[in-house]
Design a protein around this motif. Structure first.
Motif, PDB file in Angstrom:
ATOM      1  N   VAL A   1       1.676  -5.228  -3.666  1.00 58.19           N
ATOM      2  CA  VAL A   1       2.466  -6.465  -3.710  1.00 58.19           C
ATOM      3  C   VAL A   1       1.678  -7.582  -3.040  1.00 58.19           C
ATOM      4  N   CYS A   2       1.548  -8.696  -3.734  1.00 59.78           N
ATOM      5  CA  CYS A   2       0.944  -9.907  -3.169  1.00 59.78           C
ATOM      6  C   CYS A   2       2.061 -10.744  -2.570  1.00 59.78           C
ATOM      7  N   LEU A   3       2.054 -10.905  -1.258  1.00 58.15           N
ATOM      8  CA  LEU A   3       3.008 -11.797  -0.598  1.00 58.15           C
ATOM      9  C   LEU A   3       2.325 -13.148  -0.451  1.00 58.15           C
ATOM     10  N   LEU A   4       2.696 -14.079  -1.312  1.00 56.32           N
ATOM     11  CA  LEU A   4       2.064 -15.402  -1.348  1.00 56.32           C
ATOM     12  C   LEU A   4       2.730 -16.320  -0.330  1.00 56.32           C
ATOM     13  N   LEU A   5       1.932 -16.849   0.582  1.00 59.30           N
ATOM     14  CA  LEU A   5       2.464 -17.645   1.681  1.00 59.30           C
ATOM     15  C   LEU A   5       1.914 -19.072   1.658  1.00 59.30           C
TER      16      LEU A   5
ATOM     17  N   GLU B   1       7.865   5.753   5.072  1.00 59.90           N
ATOM     18  CA  GLU B   1       9.024   6.646   5.071  1.00 59.90           C
ATOM     19  C   GLU B   1       9.624   6.907   3.692  1.00 59.90           C
ATOM     20  N   GLY B   2       9.227   6.102   2.708  1.00 62.33           N
ATOM     21  CA  GLY B   2       9.733   6.290   1.346  1.00 62.33           C
ATOM     22  C   GLY B   2       8.769   7.132   0.546  1.00 62.33           C
ATOM     23  N   ASP B   3       8.550   6.761  -0.710  1.00 60.43           N
ATOM     24  CA  ASP B   3       7.663   7.575  -1.545  1.00 60.43           C
ATOM     25  C   ASP B   3       6.179   7.285  -1.319  1.00 60.43           C
ATOM     26  N   GLY B   4       5.874   6.316  -0.436  1.00 64.62           N
ATOM     27  CA  GLY B   4       4.487   6.061  -0.040  1.00 64.62           C
ATOM     28  C   GLY B   4       3.622   5.369  -1.073  1.00 64.62           C
ATOM     29  N   THR B   5       4.251   4.820  -2.124  1.00 67.63           N
ATOM     30  CA  THR B   5       3.457   4.305  -3.243  1.00 67.63           C
ATOM     31  C   THR B   5       3.235   2.792  -3.213  1.00 67.63           C
ATOM     32  N   THR B   6       3.685   2.106  -2.161  1.00 62.70           N
ATOM     33  CA  THR B   6       3.556   0.647  -2.141  1.00 62.70           C
ATOM     34  C   THR B   6       2.770   0.178  -0.927  1.00 62.70           C
ATOM     35  N   GLU B   7       2.057  -0.918  -1.127  1.00 61.84           N
ATOM     36  CA  GLU B   7       1.465  -1.613   0.009  1.00 61.84           C
ATOM     37  C   GLU B   7       1.538  -3.107  -0.245  1.00 61.84           C
ATOM     38  N   LEU B   8       1.458  -3.889   0.820  1.00 62.01           N
ATOM     39  CA  LEU B   8       1.611  -5.329   0.721  1.00 62.01           C
ATOM     40  C   LEU B   8       0.394  -6.019   1.322  1.00 62.01           C
TER      41      LEU B   8
ATOM     42  N   ILE C   1      -1.739 -15.771  10.378  1.00 61.27           N
ATOM     43  CA  ILE C   1      -3.056 -15.664   9.751  1.00 61.27           C
ATOM     44  C   ILE C   1      -2.945 -14.620   8.635  1.00 61.27           C
ATOM     45  N   PRO C   2      -3.036 -15.043   7.372  1.00 63.34           N
ATOM     46  CA  PRO C   2      -2.915 -14.095   6.262  1.00 63.34           C
ATOM     47  C   PRO C   2      -4.167 -13.228   6.136  1.00 63.34           C
ATOM     48  N   GLU C   3      -4.027 -12.108   5.426  1.00 59.47           N
ATOM     49  CA  GLU C   3      -5.166 -11.198   5.246  1.00 59.47           C
ATOM     50  C   GLU C   3      -6.246 -11.811   4.365  1.00 59.47           C
ATOM     51  N   MET C   4      -5.840 -12.654   3.420  1.00 57.32           N
ATOM     52  CA  MET C   4      -6.820 -13.340   2.577  1.00 57.32           C
ATOM     53  C   MET C   4      -6.251 -14.669   2.125  1.00 57.32           C
ATOM     54  N   VAL C   5      -7.127 -15.529   1.622  1.00 50.89           N
ATOM     55  CA  VAL C   5      -6.674 -16.801   1.072  1.00 50.89           C
ATOM     56  C   VAL C   5      -6.654 -16.697  -0.451  1.00 50.89           C
ATOM     57  N   ILE C   6      -5.903 -17.576  -1.060  1.00 49.61           N
ATOM     58  CA  ILE C   6      -5.655 -17.511  -2.499  1.00 49.61           C
ATOM     59  C   ILE C   6      -6.954 -17.553  -3.317  1.00 49.61           C
TER      60      ILE C   6
ATOM     61  N   ASN D   1      -5.384  -9.376 -10.910  1.00 51.91           N
ATOM     62  CA  ASN D   1      -5.581  -8.033 -11.472  1.00 51.91           C
ATOM     63  C   ASN D   1      -5.453  -6.916 -10.431  1.00 51.91           C
ATOM     64  N   ASP D   2      -5.607  -7.278  -9.150  1.00 52.52           N
ATOM     65  CA  ASP D   2      -5.523  -6.272  -8.083  1.00 52.52           C
ATOM     66  C   ASP D   2      -4.088  -5.972  -7.667  1.00 52.52           C
ATOM     67  N   PHE D   3      -3.122  -6.719  -8.217  1.00 49.82           N
ATOM     68  CA  PHE D   3      -1.733  -6.598  -7.764  1.00 49.82           C
ATOM     69  C   PHE D   3      -0.797  -6.181  -8.882  1.00 49.82           C
ATOM     70  N   ASP D   4       0.322  -5.576  -8.471  1.00 49.32           N
ATOM     71  CA  ASP D   4       1.367  -5.162  -9.411  1.00 49.32           C
ATOM     72  C   ASP D   4       2.576  -6.080  -9.366  1.00 49.32           C
ATOM     73  N   ALA D   5       2.695  -6.877  -8.298  1.00 49.19           N
ATOM     74  CA  ALA D   5       3.867  -7.745  -8.135  1.00 49.19           C
ATOM     75  C   ALA D   5       3.523  -8.910  -7.224  1.00 49.19           C
ATOM     76  N   LEU D   6       4.306  -9.975  -7.389  1.00 45.98           N
ATOM     77  CA  LEU D   6       4.178 -11.176  -6.563  1.00 45.98           C
ATOM     78  C   LEU D   6       5.498 -11.402  -5.834  1.00 45.98           C
ATOM     79  N   ALA D   7       5.420 -11.657  -4.527  1.00 47.98           N
ATOM     80  CA  ALA D   7       6.603 -11.994  -3.736  1.00 47.98           C
ATOM     81  C   ALA D   7       6.380 -13.368  -3.119  1.00 47.98           C
TER      82      ALA D   7
END
Length: 196
Positions: A4-8, A30-37, A55-60, A66-72
């Motif tokens: 998940v890309c958390l766009l800030l 604690e869930g199915d372990g299949t997601t990361e943000l 401080i975000p992990e990366m800038v836009i 292509n590296d993400f499955d979802a946008l938040a």
């Protein structure tokens, strides 16, 4: 792993961002372990609406859709400069690419307005901040969205929008359900105390 890309954008509302980090994080541990943000900022250092620094992990510029499955996308406040960043052309192009690839897009409150500005809500059902004489909902309608004014969360295929900060956790859980399953989401909800 579903990413998940958390766009800030600068001026984002911290509580609306934090629900995504928590729900996706709880699922990873604690869930199915299949997601990361991954947090992706419009700047190397961001000021939240209520004035603390993130401080975000990366800038836009360094993020690849292509590296993400979802946008938040959380909302934010005008006085904090949210729309200055959220309406930047690189941000709008980034949003359009998620839609072009049919990926899940989840926004909270006025986070729907950059979606509308990008053009991806043209003729689609959506909502945004519902109070203050529905000013923001009128703006979203002017951008071509079919606004559903009294529904707290509106889902139109791959796009999730909501009408104020009180919906934040529900949006994050809806995103998790789209990425995993209802059964897994209910498991995480129980562990977080949302289901008895």
């Amino acid at each position: 792993m579903k990413k998940v890309c958390l766009l800030l954008p600068n001026g984002f509302e911290a509580v609306e961002a934090s629900v995504f980090t928590d729900v996706i994080g709880w699922n990873k541990e604690e869930g199915d372990g299949t997601t990361e943000l991954v947090t992706v900022g419009t700047r190397k250092e961001l000021k939240c609406t209520w004035n603390f620094t993130v401080i975000p992990e990366m800038v836009i510029d360094d993020a690849d859709v292509n590296d993400f499955d979802a946008l938040a996308l959380p909302g934010g406040f005008e006085h904090a400069g949210f729309y200055e960043d959220a309406y930047r052309e690189d941000v709008l192009a980034f949003i359009r690419e998620f839609e072009k690839q049919g990926k899940v897009i989840a926004s909270i409150c006025v986070g729907a307005l950059p979606l509308g500005k990008s053009g991806i809500l043209q003729g689609r059902k959506a909502t945004t901040y519902n109070l203050n004489n529905q000013l923001r909902q009128k703006q979203l309608a002017a951008m071509g969205a079919t606004v559903i004014p009294d529904q707290s969360i509106v889902i139109d295929n791959n796009i999730i929008t909501s009408y104020n900060p009180s919906t934040a956790f529900d949006v994050a859980f809806t995103l998790l359900e789209k990425l995993t399953s209802r059964e897994n989401t209910n498991h995480v909800k129980r562990l977080m105390g949302f289901l008895v």
